[in-house]
Design a protein around this motif. Structure first.
Motif, PDB file in Angstrom:
ATOM      1  N   GLY A  14       1.750  -0.941   5.988  1.00 21.62           N
ATOM      2  CA  GLY A  14       2.557   0.200   6.372  1.00 21.62           C
ATOM      3  C   GLY A  14       2.623   0.343   7.877  1.00 21.62           C
ATOM      4  N   PRO A  15       3.353   1.331   8.384  1.00 20.55           N
ATOM      5  CA  PRO A  15       3.474   1.523   9.835  1.00 20.55           C
ATOM      6  C   PRO A  15       2.173   2.055  10.429  1.00 20.55           C
ATOM      7  CG  PRO A  15       4.559   3.309   8.661  1.00 20.55           C
ATOM      8  CD  PRO A  15       4.134   2.323   7.617  1.00 20.55           C
ATOM      9  N   GLY A  16       2.012   1.873  11.742  1.00 22.27           N
ATOM     10  CA  GLY A  16       0.848   2.427  12.429  1.00 22.27           C
ATOM     11  C   GLY A  16      -0.474   1.854  11.970  1.00 22.27           C
ATOM     12  N   ASN A  31      -5.362   4.839   7.509  1.00 21.51           N
ATOM     13  CA  ASN A  31      -4.227   5.483   8.188  1.00 21.51           C
ATOM     14  C   ASN A  31      -3.069   5.787   7.237  1.00 21.51           C
ATOM     15  OD1 ASN A  31      -5.673   5.266  10.535  1.00 21.51           O
ATOM     16  ND2 ASN A  31      -4.425   3.638  11.438  1.00 21.51           N
ATOM     17  N   LEU A  32      -3.379   6.204   6.024  1.00 21.30           N
ATOM     18  CA  LEU A  32      -2.321   6.487   5.057  1.00 21.30           C
ATOM     19  C   LEU A  32      -1.514   7.715   5.473  1.00 21.30           C
ATOM     20  CD1 LEU A  32      -4.073   5.971   1.591  1.00 21.30           C
ATOM     21  CD2 LEU A  32      -2.591   4.385   2.835  1.00 21.30           C
ATOM     22  N   PRO A  33      -0.254   7.811   5.018  1.00 18.57           N
ATOM     23  CA  PRO A  33       0.497   9.058   5.207  1.00 18.57           C
ATOM     24  C   PRO A  33      -0.310  10.232   4.663  1.00 18.57           C
ATOM     25  CG  PRO A  33       1.923   7.332   4.341  1.00 18.57           C
ATOM     26  CD  PRO A  33       0.534   6.785   4.313  1.00 18.57           C
ATOM     27  N   SER A  34      -0.205  11.366   5.309  1.00 19.95           N
ATOM     28  CA  SER A  34      -1.085  12.496   4.986  1.00 19.95           C
ATOM     29  C   SER A  34      -0.979  12.921   3.524  1.00 19.95           C
ATOM     30  CB  SER A  34      -0.771  13.675   5.909  1.00 19.95           C
ATOM     31  OG  SER A  34       0.593  14.057   5.792  1.00 19.95           O
ATOM     32  N   VAL A  46      -7.677   9.119 -10.809  1.00 19.21           N
ATOM     33  CA  VAL A  46      -8.824   8.469 -11.432  1.00 19.21           C
ATOM     34  C   VAL A  46      -8.736   6.955 -11.293  1.00 19.21           C
ATOM     35  CG1 VAL A  46     -10.030   8.080 -13.620  1.00 19.21           C
ATOM     36  CG2 VAL A  46      -9.152  10.357 -13.063  1.00 19.21           C
ATOM     37  N   ASP A  47      -7.534   6.407 -11.448  1.00 20.84           N
ATOM     38  CA  ASP A  47      -7.347   4.959 -11.398  1.00 20.84           C
ATOM     39  C   ASP A  47      -5.990   4.651 -10.785  1.00 20.84           C
ATOM     40  OD1 ASP A  47      -7.574   2.244 -11.759  1.00 20.84           O
ATOM     41  OD2 ASP A  47      -7.123   2.274 -13.902  1.00 20.84           O
ATOM     42  N   VAL A  48      -5.963   3.789  -9.781  1.00 14.93           N
ATOM     43  CA  VAL A  48      -4.711   3.372  -9.151  1.00 14.93           C
ATOM     44  C   VAL A  48      -4.227   2.086  -9.817  1.00 14.93           C
ATOM     45  CG1 VAL A  48      -3.652   2.494  -7.038  1.00 14.93           C
ATOM     46  CG2 VAL A  48      -5.190   4.454  -6.936  1.00 14.93           C
ATOM     47  N   HIS A  49      -2.978   2.099 -10.268  1.00 15.88           N
ATOM     48  CA  HIS A  49      -2.384   0.907 -10.876  1.00 15.88           C
ATOM     49  C   HIS A  49      -1.561   0.116  -9.867  1.00 15.88           C
ATOM     50  CE1 HIS A  49      -3.709   2.743 -14.523  1.00 15.88           C
ATOM     51  NE2 HIS A  49      -2.825   3.715 -14.473  1.00 15.88           N
ATOM     52  N   TRP A  50      -0.868   0.815  -8.977  1.00 15.29           N
ATOM     53  CA  TRP A  50       0.003   0.150  -8.010  1.00 15.29           C
ATOM     54  C   TRP A  50       0.298   1.106  -6.865  1.00 15.29           C
ATOM     55  CZ3 TRP A  50       1.212  -4.810  -7.633  1.00 15.29           C
ATOM     56  CH2 TRP A  50       2.225  -5.202  -6.745  1.00 15.29           C
ATOM     57  N   ALA A  51       0.464   0.552  -5.676  1.00 13.58           N
ATOM     58  CA  ALA A  51       0.853   1.360  -4.520  1.00 13.58           C
ATOM     59  C   ALA A  51       1.723   0.515  -3.606  1.00 13.58           C
ATOM     60  CB  ALA A  51      -0.376   1.866  -3.761  1.00 13.58           C
ATOM     61  N   ALA A  52       2.684   1.155  -2.965  1.00 11.97           N
ATOM     62  CA  ALA A  52       3.564   0.474  -2.017  1.00 11.97           C
ATOM     63  C   ALA A  52       3.824   1.403  -0.846  1.00 11.97           C
ATOM     64  CB  ALA A  52       4.881   0.084  -2.684  1.00 11.97           C
ATOM     65  N   LEU A  53       3.688   0.865   0.369  1.00  7.83           N
ATOM     66  CA  LEU A  53       3.995   1.606   1.583  1.00  7.83           C
ATOM     67  C   LEU A  53       5.324   1.116   2.141  1.00  7.83           C
ATOM     68  CD1 LEU A  53       0.504   1.558   3.373  1.00  7.83           C
ATOM     69  CD2 LEU A  53       1.462   3.337   1.892  1.00  7.83           C
ATOM     70  N   GLY A  54       6.144   2.054   2.625  1.00  7.32           N
ATOM     71  CA  GLY A  54       7.433   1.707   3.199  1.00  7.32           C
ATOM     72  C   GLY A  54       7.362   1.526   4.700  1.00  7.32           C
ATOM     73  N   PRO A  55       8.500   1.251   5.338  1.00 12.14           N
ATOM     74  CA  PRO A  55       8.521   0.964   6.772  1.00 12.14           C
ATOM     75  C   PRO A  55       8.401   2.198   7.657  1.00 12.14           C
ATOM     76  CG  PRO A  55      10.736   0.825   5.872  1.00 12.14           C
ATOM     77  CD  PRO A  55       9.820   1.044   4.708  1.00 12.14           C
ATOM     78  N   ALA A 204      -0.269 -17.514  -5.910  1.00 16.57           N
ATOM     79  CA  ALA A 204      -0.516 -16.459  -6.896  1.00 16.57           C
ATOM     80  C   ALA A 204      -0.029 -15.104  -6.403  1.00 16.57           C
ATOM     81  CB  ALA A 204      -2.009 -16.386  -7.216  1.00 16.57           C
ATOM     82  N   TYR A 205      -0.094 -14.888  -5.084  1.00 18.96           N
ATOM     83  CA  TYR A 205       0.305 -13.588  -4.539  1.00 18.96           C
ATOM     84  C   TYR A 205       0.744 -13.777  -3.098  1.00 18.96           C
ATOM     85  CZ  TYR A 205       0.141  -8.686  -3.097  1.00 18.96           C
ATOM     86  OH  TYR A 205       0.467  -7.441  -2.624  1.00 18.96           O
ATOM     87  N   LEU A 206       1.821 -13.107  -2.728  1.00 22.68           N
ATOM     88  CA  LEU A 206       2.283 -13.138  -1.341  1.00 22.68           C
ATOM     89  C   LEU A 206       2.980 -11.821  -1.047  1.00 22.68           C
ATOM     90  CD1 LEU A 206       3.949 -16.150   0.455  1.00 22.68           C
ATOM     91  CD2 LEU A 206       4.693 -13.817   0.925  1.00 22.68           C
ATOM     92  N   ASN A 207       2.609 -11.200   0.061  1.00 22.22           N
ATOM     93  CA  ASN A 207       3.286  -9.977   0.465  1.00 22.22           C
ATOM     94  C   ASN A 207       3.485  -9.978   1.973  1.00 22.22           C
ATOM     95  OD1 ASN A 207       4.593  -7.602  -0.240  1.00 22.22           O
ATOM     96  ND2 ASN A 207       2.818  -6.339   0.233  1.00 22.22           N
ATOM     97  N   LEU A 208       4.679  -9.569   2.394  1.00 22.07           N
ATOM     98  CA  LEU A 208       5.047  -9.497   3.803  1.00 22.07           C
ATOM     99  C   LEU A 208       5.121  -8.042   4.244  1.00 22.07           C
ATOM    100  CD1 LEU A 208       8.070 -11.963   3.581  1.00 22.07           C
ATOM    101  CD2 LEU A 208       5.808 -12.534   4.480  1.00 22.07           C
ATOM    102  N   ASP A 209       4.832  -7.808   5.510  1.00 18.59           N
ATOM    103  CA  ASP A 209       5.099  -6.504   6.096  1.00 18.59           C
ATOM    104  C   ASP A 209       6.598  -6.437   6.372  1.00 18.59           C
ATOM    105  OD1 ASP A 209       5.396  -4.243   7.641  1.00 18.59           O
ATOM    106  OD2 ASP A 209       3.638  -4.617   8.892  1.00 18.59           O
ATOM    107  N   SER A 210       7.282  -5.464   5.806  1.00 15.99           N
ATOM    108  CA  SER A 210       8.742  -5.422   5.896  1.00 15.99           C
ATOM    109  C   SER A 210       9.237  -5.190   7.317  1.00 15.99           C
ATOM    110  CB  SER A 210       9.292  -4.320   4.984  1.00 15.99           C
ATOM    111  OG  SER A 210       8.855  -3.042   5.426  1.00 15.99           O
TER     112      SER A 210
END
Length: 474
Positions: A14-16, A31-34, A46-55, A204-210
């Motif tokens: 994510g940014p910052g 440094n997550l959004p507030s 209780v349990d996180v399945h998925w999370a995505a941060l935007g630009p 198996a996994y690849l992720n880019l910072d947008s």
């Protein structure tokens, strides 16, 4: 938050200098959004399945189980409006996947894609990814399986993989870059494309910072990984994610089960060191089983290295690591004729550091990241005390002062002295001797010769990789 139990691993930039990740180690973030931080830390999750941060800040999506044991979704106020409308209509499920991208070329909101077993929606995808999705879809369902992962950035880099291992990727634009200026992700694409036998379906996994073309994480099915991240404080988290992406597999064979083949008897004095190497390799590779064991040695090569050969290896490996580290620093340093500002200005952040698993030795000295570095003007030859193979053909090969000065048998004996020798480890060792990569670390006066000697080393290690693979599979 009480803990995480679902078994999906992800890392989102994510940014910052913000990120959120989950692996078999657990959930990490910084440094997550507030609003997102308040949701996670407030006890509702209780349990996180998925999370995505935007630009941009407050652009995020979270799929989780709440305190009532029910699936739930949360998103930020800056999440693309079209995606917010879609999320409002979905029944929360742990199978939801969302990727947030940069501003689309033909849209008024940032790009995204979201899917679960019942629906898929996207806006502003790069043409390559949009045509790929269309080719995977048919009126009756997925022809190539649903997407496993999909990621892209604002320089045109992208990667997508389906459940049936269909893959599409693009290195991205190099507009405005010098011939020797390779961002970490593009550099990794070049390295992996140059590996004999490598296929992008092995990723198996690849992720880019947008929004930052220098930040990424890529993990292969054999545990090899590469990544780059700006903040020093986040570097350890990126490495921990890569090392814990896969579950730690435990041996399922009971004590009473019989091995398929009877092992070759060995003196008791040799059995203990071999068992220790197996444990170390299993931990480093992230799994037990065949990949964690030691392979039987070829004729004339001793599996159990002597204390002297181990010392020779540690000394050579340490010196080599220092030389390569200093060359990387010099290669990334600004040129001496760069313009000096006449008045104070905001300091530029340091170039992102590319992290890649190499050999796992523990030398007495470690490469220092400080200083201006120095490009290579000589090759890290094996010490003469280790180039002792007496075969006439090898002596002739080693007599060329402009060559490698070591034969295959010398190099194999030296690498076995690491105590780490197996198929997976050799694949990592091979990477750093790729002639193109090695050549970029050489001074111009030494570049051609350095690349030529590195190519000899690369070919020998590549041959050892092939032999180790046959021994592993045989």
């Amino acid at each position: 938050m009480r803990g995480t139990s679902s078994n999906t691993s992800f890392f989102s930039f994510g940014p910052g200098d913000s990120f959120i990740s989950k692996s078999f180690e657990g959930l990490r973030y910084r440094n997550l959004p507030s609003a997102l931080h308040k949701l996670i830390a407030g006890g509702s999750v209780v349990d996180v399945h998925w999370a995505a941060l935007g630009p941009v800040s407050e652009s995020w999506v979270l799929s989780f189980t709440d305190v009532n044991g029910k699936g739930n979704l949360g998103w930020g106020v800056s999440t693309p409006p079209s995606l917010q409308q879609i999320l409002e209509t979905l029944t929360p499920t742990q199978h939801l996947r969302v990727f947030l991208g940069p501003m689309g070329s033909k849209t008024i909101e940032p790009s995204f894609i979201a899917w679960d077993p019942t629906v898929i929606r996207w806006i502003g995808l790069p043409p390559t990814l949009e045509s790929t999705i269309q080719s995977w879809l048919t009126p009756s369902g997925w022809k190539s399986g649903a997407p496993k992962t999909m990621t892209w950035n604002d320089r045109g880099s992208c990667f997508a993989k389906s459940e049936f291992d269909e893959v599409v990727y693009r290195m991205g634009s190099r507009e405005g870059m010098d011939d020797d200026d390779w961002p970490p992700f593009q550099d990794t694409v070049r390295e992996w494309d140059g590996e004999t036998g490598f296929k992008w379906s092995d990723v198996a996994y690849l992720n880019l910072d947008s929004r930052n073309s220098d930040q990424f994480i890529a993990i292969r099915t054999d545990g090899t990984w590469a990544g780059s991240i700006d903040a020093d404080a986040n570097e350890e988290a990126l490495e921990a994610f890569a090392l814990n992406f896969f579950a730690r597999l435990k041996s399922t064979r009971s004590a009473s089960s019989k091995p398929k083949a009877k092992p070759t008897p060995q003196p008791k004095s040799q059995q203990r060191p071999q068992q220790q190497n197996t444990r170390n390799n299993s931990y480093r590779n992230g799994s037990g089983g065949a990949n964690g064991g030691t392979s039987p040695p070829p004729v004339g090569i001793n599996t159990i290295p002597s204390a002297v050969s181990q010392q020779d290896y540690n000394r050579w490996a340490t010196d080599t690591a220092i030389m390569l580290s200093q060359a990387v620093i010099a290669n990334n340093a600004p040129t001496s004729n760069s313009e000096t500002p006449t008045q104070p200005s905001k300091a530029r952040s340091r170039p992102p550091k590319k992290i890649q698993i190499r050999s796992g030795f523990s030398p007495n000295r470690s490469p220092s990241p400080g200083g201006t570095g120095q490009l290579l003007t000589t090759f890290p030859y094996l010490p003469t005390t280790s180039t002792t193979c007496p075969l006439p053909s090898c002596l002739h090969f080693k007599s060329d002062p402009a060559g490698l000065r070591a034969c295959k048998h010398d190099i194999e004996r030296m690498l076995r002295a690491s105590g780490l020798y197996n198929y997976e480890w050799l694949r990592q060792e091979r990477i750093r001797w790729h002639p193109d990569r090695f050549g970029r670390l050489c001074d111009e006066s030494f570049r051609e010769r350095g690349r030529r000697v590195a190519e000899e080393m690369f070919k020998i290690v590549d041959g050892l990789v092939g032999e180790a693979e046959e021994e592993r599979d045989g």
